[in-house]
Design a protein around this motif. Sequence first.
Motif, PDB file in Angstrom:
ATOM      1  N   ILE A   1       5.289  17.564  59.748  1.00 25.35           N
ATOM      2  CA  ILE A   1       4.474  16.385  60.046  1.00 25.35           C
ATOM      3  C   ILE A   1       3.464  16.809  61.097  1.00 25.35           C
ATOM      4  CG2 ILE A   1       4.503  14.033  60.917  1.00 25.35           C
ATOM      5  CD1 ILE A   1       7.487  13.983  59.967  1.00 25.35           C
TER       6      ILE A   1
ATOM      7  N   ASN B   1       0.730  16.647  63.982  1.00 24.50           N
ATOM      8  CA  ASN B   1       0.463  15.779  65.133  1.00 24.50           C
ATOM      9  C   ASN B   1       1.475  14.636  65.209  1.00 24.50           C
ATOM     10  OD1 ASN B   1      -1.866  17.340  65.695  1.00 24.50           O
ATOM     11  ND2 ASN B   1      -2.982  16.155  64.177  1.00 24.50           N
ATOM     12  N   ALA B   2       2.749  14.977  65.183  1.00 21.95           N
ATOM     13  CA  ALA B   2       3.814  13.987  65.096  1.00 21.95           C
ATOM     14  C   ALA B   2       3.983  13.123  66.340  1.00 21.95           C
ATOM     15  CB  ALA B   2       5.133  14.682  64.778  1.00 21.95           C
TER      16      ALA B   2
ATOM     17  N   SER C   1       6.813   9.966  56.590  1.00 24.42           N
ATOM     18  CA  SER C   1       5.576   9.553  57.255  1.00 24.42           C
ATOM     19  C   SER C   1       4.811   8.594  56.359  1.00 24.42           C
ATOM     20  CB  SER C   1       4.717  10.771  57.612  1.00 24.42           C
ATOM     21  OG  SER C   1       4.291  11.413  56.449  1.00 24.42           O
TER      22      SER C   1
ATOM     23  N   ASP D   1       1.976   8.847  55.106  1.00 24.24           N
ATOM     24  CA  ASP D   1       1.256   9.495  54.005  1.00 24.24           C
ATOM     25  C   ASP D   1       2.202   9.991  52.908  1.00 24.24           C
ATOM     26  OD1 ASP D   1       2.417  11.794  55.023  1.00 24.24           O
ATOM     27  OD2 ASP D   1       0.530  12.780  55.528  1.00 24.24           O
TER      28      ASP D   1
ATOM     29  N   VAL E   1       9.745   6.289  66.752  1.00 20.77           N
ATOM     30  CA  VAL E   1       8.510   6.821  67.313  1.00 20.77           C
ATOM     31  C   VAL E   1       8.839   8.207  67.842  1.00 20.77           C
ATOM     32  CG1 VAL E   1       6.753   6.553  69.097  1.00 20.77           C
ATOM     33  CG2 VAL E   1       7.646   4.552  67.936  1.00 20.77           C
TER      34      VAL E   1
ATOM     35  N   LYS F   1       3.551   9.127  66.648  1.00 23.14           N
ATOM     36  CA  LYS F   1       3.545   8.490  65.332  1.00 23.14           C
ATOM     37  C   LYS F   1       4.832   7.695  65.103  1.00 23.14           C
ATOM     38  CE  LYS F   1       0.522  11.507  62.750  1.00 23.14           C
ATOM     39  NZ  LYS F   1       0.382  12.378  61.595  1.00 23.14           N
ATOM     40  N   THR F   2       4.698   6.610  64.353  1.00 21.77           N
ATOM     41  CA  THR F   2       5.852   5.834  63.921  1.00 21.77           C
ATOM     42  C   THR F   2       6.222   6.314  62.524  1.00 21.77           C
ATOM     43  OG1 THR F   2       5.180   3.923  65.227  1.00 21.77           O
ATOM     44  CG2 THR F   2       6.738   3.529  63.431  1.00 21.77           C
ATOM     45  N   LEU F   3       7.482   6.716  62.368  1.00 20.62           N
ATOM     46  CA  LEU F   3       7.987   7.234  61.102  1.00 20.62           C
ATOM     47  C   LEU F   3       9.215   6.448  60.684  1.00 20.62           C
ATOM     48  CD1 LEU F   3       7.863  11.006  62.125  1.00 20.62           C
ATOM     49  CD2 LEU F   3       6.131   9.760  60.849  1.00 20.62           C
TER      50      LEU F   3
END
Length: 94
Positions: free
Chosen positions: A50, A52-53, A12, A14, A71, A56-58
């Motif tokens: 992760i 609230n996955a 992710s 972060d 995504v 999200k783009t990972l």
Amino acid sequence: MATYRSPAVLLSVDGTRTSGTAALFTEPARKGGLAPWAGDFRPAAGSATIKNAVGKTLTLEMPDGRTGKVVVQSLKGGTKNTVLALLGEDLAPF
């Protein structure tokens, strides 16, 4: 049917690294376009989660170091049997 099934890592923005197993497949490319790809990711027991996955783009990292952007489309299962449905962007890393 999966065209690729192997250990992988979801990264992710972060810096969270979630280890697990990816089952990925491609579909036929449209004329002059890239072949779309998608699949599922099952996090390994005890790996980082992760939050609230969905949406999200990972980055999906393969064992050989190749990477691809994905995504998270949806989350299936419960807390112990979670499966993330992934939709690939750009070229497939497998």
